[in-house]
Design a protein around this motif. Structure first.
Motif, short mmCIF file in Angstrom:
data_model
loop_
_atom_site.label_atom_id
_atom_site.label_comp_id
_atom_site.label_asym_id
_atom_site.label_seq_id
_atom_site.Cartn_x
_atom_site.Cartn_y
_atom_site.Cartn_z
N ARG A 440 1.28 -41.14 69.81
CA ARG A 440 1.03 -41.50 68.56
C ARG A 440 2.14 -41.76 67.82
N ASP A 441 3.13 -40.86 68.20
CA ASP A 441 4.35 -40.71 67.21
C ASP A 441 5.23 -42.03 67.69
N ASP A 442 5.19 -42.18 69.10
CA ASP A 442 6.02 -43.31 69.92
C ASP A 442 5.36 -44.56 69.15
N LEU A 443 4.12 -44.62 68.92
CA LEU A 443 3.38 -45.97 68.43
C LEU A 443 3.99 -46.11 66.84
N ALA A 444 3.86 -44.95 66.36
CA ALA A 444 4.48 -45.11 64.80
C ALA A 444 5.69 -45.69 64.66
N ASP A 445 6.63 -44.96 65.47
CA ASP A 445 8.01 -45.46 65.64
C ASP A 445 8.15 -46.91 65.72
N LYS A 446 7.30 -47.55 66.30
CA LYS A 446 7.32 -48.99 66.82
C LYS A 446 6.51 -49.67 65.54
N GLY A 447 6.10 -49.22 64.58
CA GLY A 447 5.32 -49.75 63.47
C GLY A 447 3.79 -50.14 63.97
N ILE A 448 3.34 -49.19 64.67
CA ILE A 448 1.57 -49.26 64.97
C ILE A 448 1.16 -47.95 64.37
N ILE A 449 0.26 -48.23 63.51
CA ILE A 449 -0.68 -47.14 62.88
C ILE A 449 -1.91 -46.95 63.57
N LEU A 450 -2.32 -45.79 64.21
CA LEU A 450 -3.72 -45.65 64.53
C LEU A 450 -4.55 -45.02 63.45
N ASP A 451 -5.87 -45.60 63.59
CA ASP A 451 -6.80 -44.97 62.75
C ASP A 451 -8.03 -44.31 63.42
N ASP A 452 -8.22 -43.10 63.57
CA ASP A 452 -9.29 -42.55 64.22
C ASP A 452 -10.52 -42.42 63.27
N SER A 453 -11.49 -42.74 63.82
CA SER A 453 -12.89 -42.49 63.33
C SER A 453 -13.86 -42.04 64.40
N ARG A 454 -15.12 -41.72 63.96
CA ARG A 454 -16.17 -41.47 64.87
C ARG A 454 -16.75 -42.75 65.68
N GLU A 455 -16.16 -43.75 65.44
CA GLU A 455 -16.51 -44.93 66.26
C GLU A 455 -15.60 -45.13 67.24
N GLY A 456 -14.24 -44.59 67.05
CA GLY A 456 -13.14 -44.43 68.17
C GLY A 456 -11.91 -44.82 67.34
N THR A 457 -10.82 -45.35 68.10
CA THR A 457 -9.87 -45.45 67.40
C THR A 457 -9.36 -46.99 67.31
N THR A 458 -8.86 -47.32 66.17
CA THR A 458 -8.31 -48.97 65.89
C THR A 458 -6.80 -48.64 65.41
N TRP A 459 -6.31 -49.72 65.67
CA TRP A 459 -4.94 -50.00 65.19
C TRP A 459 -4.51 -51.09 64.40
N ARG A 460 -3.41 -51.03 63.80
CA ARG A 460 -2.70 -52.26 62.96
C ARG A 460 -1.25 -51.99 63.13
N ARG A 461 -0.54 -53.30 62.72
CA ARG A 461 0.70 -53.32 62.78
C ARG A 461 1.06 -52.86 61.23
N GLY A 462 2.22 -51.93 61.14
CA GLY A 462 2.25 -51.42 59.76
C GLY A 462 3.47 -52.38 59.18
#
Length: 462
Positions: A440-462
């Protein structure tokens, strides 16, 4: 009632088209010798929104935006490149259309090219000479006689005597007065030219627009627009030659978009702060650039900076966040709302897009409130309103996930990101939370933000 600021009268006026229900609008387009820059984008997007809104209000809009495909700059650039001028202009026109499409700019109703209207240009010049408003000089050039038009300066509010004070005539020119301007330029040896009663040559820049606009829209039409740098002398000269040639008022309403500044300085090549549209789109999604331009009133100056574009990206992201995970209700099932009326109120006031953007954020806040309260139907209906109003500004028409995951040339592709998310899910399933956090931290360092929910994980470019 739509009110428009008219540069000619310097005040807002109730818009009353010449023909009820129909708007005829001409906007000065590009001189196609190079790629379009941010100033062009400002004008393209501004009049695209104006066209969209007028159509939303029920008007049939005949939007004409010309192309200047013969000009000194074009001929110089073609000579520098060692190519035929038409090859250069064809290539730049194609690039312009590509840039427009990426910015969500709709095609104009008509897109006349100057080289297609040579006969009409020659005919207008001939009429001006016959009327005593122009003269053929001994060197083969034809000039408009500015002092033959009593209304010269009525758009720019410049006085002819002030323009003449201290002005000089270039020794190579054969005009009678320093304020006179060229309608026809005699061709030199081997230069691109067309035949005319005054000898082979090519049209001056100003006469091109007069001929194309009147041929496409008639002697008098509703709106004439363009960039701020065109007000004088280009638009002033258009008025003079057009009204002398036709004997009628030229355009009822004159509209000018605001200038672009870069870090609070005027954008110019000499200052080295000049950006083409495609250069900017290498770093920012096209809709973010459009949002940046739309979020200011079309007449205001826009200060381009990395910080301001980043802020535009953040605020547009908030709107898409409101739509994320919601299926909008069918458009026909959602009646006009108070938000629709507020949106039209601000847009009716000289196309106040900044006020319209504020309405979009108010709708987004309602969606988020309904979602928190578990009112799915209300959230769905509000999402429909948000998408509906956004469309008038050329915004919010993407699937939210497509917006968040758009590839802007970052280090990771969508496939790379999905693979890392799966690896994180596997680590979490194996209770290796340290590895999951590392991913997760590696993705964040590359501008990728994860959003966890009951339905699963989605992502977006920050």
């Amino acid at each position: 009632m739509i009110r428009i600021y008219n540069t000619l009268t310097q005040q807002k006026e109730e818009f009353r088209p010449i023909q009820p229900g129909k708007v005829r609008m001409y906007v000065c387009g590009m001189t196609v010798y190079d790629y379009c820059h941010l100033g062009h984008a400002r004008v393209l997007v501004a009049f695209d929104v104006i066209t969209r809104y007028l159509r939303h209000r029920g008007y049939a809009v005949d939007y004409v935006r010309n192309i200047t495909d013969i000009d000194d700059k074009i001929l110089r650039r073609a000579s520098e490149n060692g190519e035929v001028f038409s090859d250069l202009t064809d290539r730049m026109i194609q690039a312009m259309h590509e840039d427009e499409a990426r910015l969500g700019v709709l095609s104009p109703t008509q897109e006349p090219r100057a080289t297609e209207y040579i006969d009409e240009i020659v005919a207008m010049i001939h009429k001006l000479i016959q009327g005593g408003h122009a003269y053929a000089a001994e060197n083969g050039d034809v000039y408009f006689s500015v002092d033959s038009f009593a209304g010269y300066g009525k758009l720019s509010k410049k006085k002819l005597e002030d323009l003449l004070a201290g002005a000089r005539i270039d020794v190579q020119e054969a005009k009678r007065s320093p304020a006179d301007f060229a309608l026809w330029k005699a061709a030199g040896e081997g230069e691109v030219s067309w035949p005319s009663p005054w000898g082979d040559g090519r049209p001056g820049w100003h006469i091109e627009c007069s001929a194309m606009s009147t041929c496409c829209l008639g002697d008098t039409f509703d709106i004439h627009g363009g960039g701020p740098d065109l007000l004088f002398p280009h638009h002033e000269n258009e008025i003079a030659q057009s009204e002398c040639a036709t004997g009628h008022d030229f355009a009822k309403v004159w509209m000018h978009a605001g200038a672009i500044r870069v870090n609070k300085e005027k954008m110019s090549k000499s200052l080295g702060n000049f950006f083409t549209i495609r250069e900017i789109l290498e770093s920012y999604p096209a809709e973010v650039v459009r949002y940046f331009l739309v979020s200011s009133h079309y007449r205001s100056q826009v200060d381009y900076s990395e910080e301001n574009l980043a802020e535009a990206g953040r605020t547009l992201t908030k709107l898409y966040h409101a739509l994320r995970g919601i299926v909008p209700a069918k458009a026909g099932d959602v009646a006009e709302t108070e938000y629709d009326r507020r949106f039209m109120d601000v847009m009716d006031d000289d196309f106040n897009t900044a006020g319209a953007i504020a309405v979009l954020h108010a709708v987004a806040n309602d969606i988020n409130h309904h979602r928190r309260e578990g009112r799915d139907r209300e959230a769905s209906e509000s999402a429909t309103v948000l998408v509906r109003l956004g469309a008038i500004l050329g915004l919010l028409q993407q699937d939210p996930e497509g917006f968040f995951q758009a590839d802007t040339g970052g280090e990771l592709s969508a496939e790379d990101i999905e693979g890392m998310i799966q690896a994180r899910a596997d680590a979490r399933k194996a209770k290796d939370f340290a590895e999951a956090d590392r991913i997760r931290d590696d993705l964040a360092d590359k501008g990728i933000i994860l959003d966890d929910s009951r339905e699963g994980t989605t992502w977006r470019r920050g």
